[in-house]
Design an enzyme around this catalytic site. Structure first.
Site, mmCIF file in Angstrom:
data_model
loop_
_atom_site.group_PDB
_atom_site.id
_atom_site.type_symbol
_atom_site.label_atom_id
_atom_site.label_comp_id
_atom_site.label_asym_id
_atom_site.label_seq_id
_atom_site.Cartn_x
_atom_site.Cartn_y
_atom_site.Cartn_z
ATOM 1 C CG ASP A 13 1.821 -17.100 62.362
ATOM 2 O OD1 ASP A 13 1.397 -18.139 61.827
ATOM 3 O OD2 ASP A 13 1.398 -16.665 63.441
ATOM 4 C CE LYS A 16 5.831 -22.350 59.659
ATOM 5 N NZ LYS A 16 5.541 -21.103 60.389
ATOM 6 N N GLY A 40 -1.405 -22.415 60.429
ATOM 7 C CA GLY A 40 -2.169 -21.723 59.395
ATOM 8 C C GLY A 40 -1.167 -21.208 58.387
ATOM 9 C CG HIS A 41 1.558 -23.328 56.946
ATOM 10 N ND1 HIS A 41 2.402 -24.402 56.804
ATOM 11 C CD2 HIS A 41 1.690 -22.930 58.243
ATOM 12 C CE1 HIS A 41 2.990 -24.638 57.968
ATOM 13 N NE2 HIS A 41 2.567 -23.769 58.849
ATOM 14 C CD GLN A 224 2.908 -25.575 65.087
ATOM 15 O OE1 GLN A 224 3.448 -26.671 65.041
ATOM 16 N NE2 GLN A 224 1.736 -25.364 64.525
HETATM 17 P P1 GDP Z 1 3.205 -19.366 58.011
HETATM 18 O O1 GDP Z 1 2.398 -19.874 59.133
HETATM 19 O O2 GDP Z 1 4.659 -19.326 58.318
HETATM 20 O O3 GDP Z 1 2.927 -20.080 56.709
HETATM 21 O O4 GDP Z 1 2.768 -17.840 57.795
HETATM 22 P P2 GDP Z 1 1.258 -17.278 57.772
HETATM 23 O O5 GDP Z 1 0.622 -17.646 56.502
HETATM 24 O O6 GDP Z 1 0.554 -17.629 59.030
HETATM 25 O O7 GDP Z 1 1.529 -15.729 57.886
HETATM 26 C C1 GDP Z 1 2.287 -15.035 56.927
HETATM 27 C C2 GDP Z 1 1.390 -13.936 56.342
HETATM 28 O O8 GDP Z 1 2.186 -13.016 55.611
HETATM 29 C C3 GDP Z 1 0.377 -14.468 55.343
HETATM 30 O O9 GDP Z 1 -0.758 -13.635 55.372
HETATM 31 C C4 GDP Z 1 1.111 -14.336 54.008
HETATM 32 O O10 GDP Z 1 0.221 -14.213 52.915
HETATM 33 C C5 GDP Z 1 1.856 -13.052 54.238
HETATM 34 N N1 GDP Z 1 3.145 -12.930 53.533
HETATM 35 C C6 GDP Z 1 4.073 -13.887 53.280
HETATM 36 N N2 GDP Z 1 5.179 -13.331 52.745
HETATM 37 C C7 GDP Z 1 4.942 -12.011 52.659
HETATM 38 C C8 GDP Z 1 5.719 -10.887 52.224
HETATM 39 O O11 GDP Z 1 6.867 -11.008 51.819
HETATM 40 N N3 GDP Z 1 5.145 -9.660 52.331
HETATM 41 C C9 GDP Z 1 3.885 -9.470 52.801
HETATM 42 N N4 GDP Z 1 3.409 -8.228 52.867
HETATM 43 N N5 GDP Z 1 3.122 -10.506 53.217
HETATM 44 C C10 GDP Z 1 3.661 -11.748 53.161
HETATM 45 P P1 IMO Z 2 2.196 -21.744 61.947
HETATM 46 O O1 IMO Z 2 2.536 -23.108 61.422
HETATM 47 C C1 IMO Z 2 2.016 -19.102 65.419
HETATM 48 C C2 IMO Z 2 1.126 -20.983 69.293
HETATM 49 C C3 IMO Z 2 -0.185 -20.674 69.976
HETATM 50 C C4 IMO Z 2 0.235 -20.782 71.429
HETATM 51 C C5 IMO Z 2 1.239 -21.934 71.405
HETATM 52 C C6 IMO Z 2 0.645 -23.289 71.800
HETATM 53 O O2 IMO Z 2 1.069 -21.093 61.250
HETATM 54 O O3 IMO Z 2 3.419 -20.886 62.067
HETATM 55 P P2 IMO Z 2 -1.000 -24.978 70.575
HETATM 56 O O4 IMO Z 2 -2.390 -24.798 70.048
HETATM 57 O O5 IMO Z 2 -0.017 -25.380 69.541
HETATM 58 O O6 IMO Z 2 -0.947 -25.859 71.779
HETATM 59 O O7 IMO Z 2 -0.571 -23.512 71.090
HETATM 60 O O8 IMO Z 2 1.709 -22.012 70.072
HETATM 61 N N1 IMO Z 2 1.022 -21.504 67.903
HETATM 62 C C7 IMO Z 2 1.348 -20.796 66.813
HETATM 63 N N2 IMO Z 2 1.748 -19.510 66.680
HETATM 64 N N3 IMO Z 2 1.940 -19.901 64.333
HETATM 65 C C8 IMO Z 2 1.585 -21.192 64.455
HETATM 66 O O9 IMO Z 2 1.633 -22.060 63.423
HETATM 67 C C9 IMO Z 2 1.210 -21.683 65.725
HETATM 68 N N4 IMO Z 2 0.792 -22.881 66.193
HETATM 69 C C10 IMO Z 2 0.685 -22.757 67.515
HETATM 70 O O10 IMO Z 2 -0.653 -19.398 69.646
HETATM 71 O O11 IMO Z 2 0.948 -19.632 71.804
HETATM 72 MG MG MG Z 3 0.755 -19.311 60.277
#
Ligand code: GDP
Ligand code: IMO
Ligand code: MG
Length: 425
Positions: A13, A16, A40-41, A224
């Site tokens: 998270d 990416k 979840g991207h 991840q």
């Molecule tokens: P990922 O799994 O690495 O793709 O990240 P996620 O999408 O799960 O979580 C990142 C969250 O931060 C999302 O809600 C993005 O929309 C948000 N986000 C990404 N970059 C920024 C930033 O620079 N500032 C803020 N405030 N939010 C951001």
């Molecule tokens: P992105 O790509 C954050 C965590 C779960 C749990 C552990 C194992 O959005 O960064 P699993 O279901 O993979 O067997 O769970 O990994 N986890 C993540 N945490 N971002 C993710 O993906 C994750 N994918 C799995 O919460 O702790």
């Molecule tokens: Mg994510």
């Protein structure tokens, strides 16, 4: 740009999705290489927001090919539903999507097993996303898995599915007291996906190596993060795939010698979803404040994310493990209102400071972080476009991180939208 890997440098998270979408403008192919719909991207542009779980985050860019590599585990229903939702929003998903014929498939029994394993290990539960990821990779390693290529050959599919259902039903009956699955029920559902996969199947190795031969550029999208990697993460609180940069090679069939650059994505602080050690985790007051400021709720499960200070011990290890060429620092804007900011530079246990990331669960669990304090800037950075416009204290924070991590910070993100991106060069 030719072959560039993007990896999470913390516990996932990191942003990416945003970074991939930003870089995808310059790429020809965007490839997911591991994980599944546990990811979840989030991609935000033109004021809108999409969350992707299996589709590569390049899907919104016209004229690009998106590939799901052999290292990914694919839940067919989740994939078909995700495509349908995007189509409804007017996003084209057709010939621009290819899925490796060697990718393994998630079946309903994997999700049941995921739930039971979590329950049976009680206090040591991992807090998985419940998507069947671990059990699917378990079957892959146990040579019991079913791949896309197996699904589309009906005779083979019937044979391997029957073996699997028999094995899982024995477990369900004898160990988990679950209602056994009917072979015909699962077969009928999955037979419905044969045509879809036959249309989208490819050899990711052949496709991508040929693309690189032709001088095309390929962006590898990690899911991840480094510390959820099965080998290098905070084991056993990890996912079941290779989330570090090496996974891009095994998960697509592109050799290490062909990779030109590895970009690490790190949040300006730290978050973690699920269980496991987290040395710099905030106390309750800051936790609530930062969770709200950063909207830190899981993009897949909606669970509140645990939040903490930037852990430079962790990210320095990520620099080494992934062979990072540079770091993109995200969510700097979330720190805008703080008086002071802490950076963890070591873990103290019984008076001894450990400056490097340990494998020891005891140090990770009991170590108290050693912090360096820097001043906050107390200004809104979310509208800024250039590095020189950033408050001096914000630039000092970035420079100090770069110094401790011994790596260049090439991009700073100050908001979720595509345009809220500052190039440092
Ligand atoms: P990922 O799994 O690495 O793709 O990240 P996620 O999408 O799960 O979580 C990142 C969250 O931060 C999302 O809600 C993005 O929309 C948000 N986000 C990404 N970059 C920024 C930033 O620079 N500032 C803020 N405030 N939010 C951001
Ligand atoms: P992105 O790509 C954050 C965590 C779960 C749990 C552990 C194992 O959005 O960064 P699993 O279901 O993979 O067997 O769970 O990994 N986890 C993540 N945490 N971002 C993710 O993906 C994750 N994918 C799995 O919460 O702790
Ligand atoms: Mg994510």
């Amino acid at each position: 740009m030719s072959a560039v890997v993007v990896v999470g440098a913390q516990w996932g998270d990191e942003g990416k999705g945003k970074v991939i979408d930003f870089l995808a403008g310059e790429a020809d192919y965007i490839v997911r290489y591991q994980g599944g719909n546990n990811a979840g991207h989030t991609v935000s542009f033109d004021g809108g927001e999409f969350v992707l779980h299996l589709l590569p985050s390049g899907i919104f860019r016209k004229g690009k090919i998106c590939v799901i590599g052999n290292g990914v585990v694919v839940d067919p229903k989740a994939l078909v539903d995700e495509i349908e939702a995007l189509r409804k929003a007017g996003i084209e998903v057709g010939e621009n999507l290819l899925v490796s014929d060697q990718a393994h498939l998630i079946f309903p029994y994997h999700k049941v097993l995921d739930r039971h394993r979590e329950r049976s290990i009680g206090h040591r539960k991992i807090g998985t996303t419940g998507r069947g990821i671990g059990p699917c990779y378990t079957d892959k390693a146990a040579r019991m898995g079913i791949r896309v290529a197996d699904l589309v050959e009906d005779e083979i599919f019937r044979e391997v599915l029957r073996e699997n259902i028999e094995e899982k039903n024995t477990l369900f009956e004898k160990l988990y007291h679950e209602v056994p699955l009917s072979f015909e029920g699962v077969y009928d559902e999955y037979r419905g996906y044969q045509e879809f996969f036959a249309r989208h199947a490819c050899s990711s190795a052949r496709l991508l190596n040929q693309a690189l031969d032709e001088g095309k550029s390929v962006l590898f999208e990690g899911a991840q993060g480094t510390f959820l990697d099965i080998d290098h993460g905070t084991y056993p609180f990890v996912t079941s795939s290779s989330a570090t940069s090496g996974g891009a090679c095994t998960g697509t069939g592109v050799a290490p010698s062909r990779i030109d650059k590895v970009i690490g994505v790190a949040k300006a602080y730290t978050t973690r979803v699920g269980e496991g050690p987290f040395p710099t985790e905030f106390g309750s007051e800051l936790m609530v404040k930062m969770r709200e400021a950063g909207n830190e709720y899981g993009a897949t499960t909606g669970r509140p994310r645990r939040c903490g200070w930037f852990d430079a011990v962790l990210v320095r290890q990520a620099v080494i493990l992934n062979g990072l060429s540079e770091v993109v620092l995200t969510k700097l804007d979330v720190l805008d209102r703080l008086d002071e900011i802490q950076i963890c530079v070591g873990y103290r246990v019984n008076g001894k400071v450990h400056p490097e990331f340990p494998a020891s669960q005891k140090i990770l669990r009991e170590g108290s972080p050693v912090y360096e304090t820097v001043k906050g800037w107390k200004k809104d950075t979310s509208r800024l476009q250039h590095l020189k416009e950033l408050p001096a204290a914000a630039r000092r924070y970035i420079d100090r991180l770069s110094e401790i991590l011994k790596i260049r910070i090439s991009v700073v993100s100050v908001g979720a939208q595509r345009h809220q991106t500052i190039l440092c060069d």
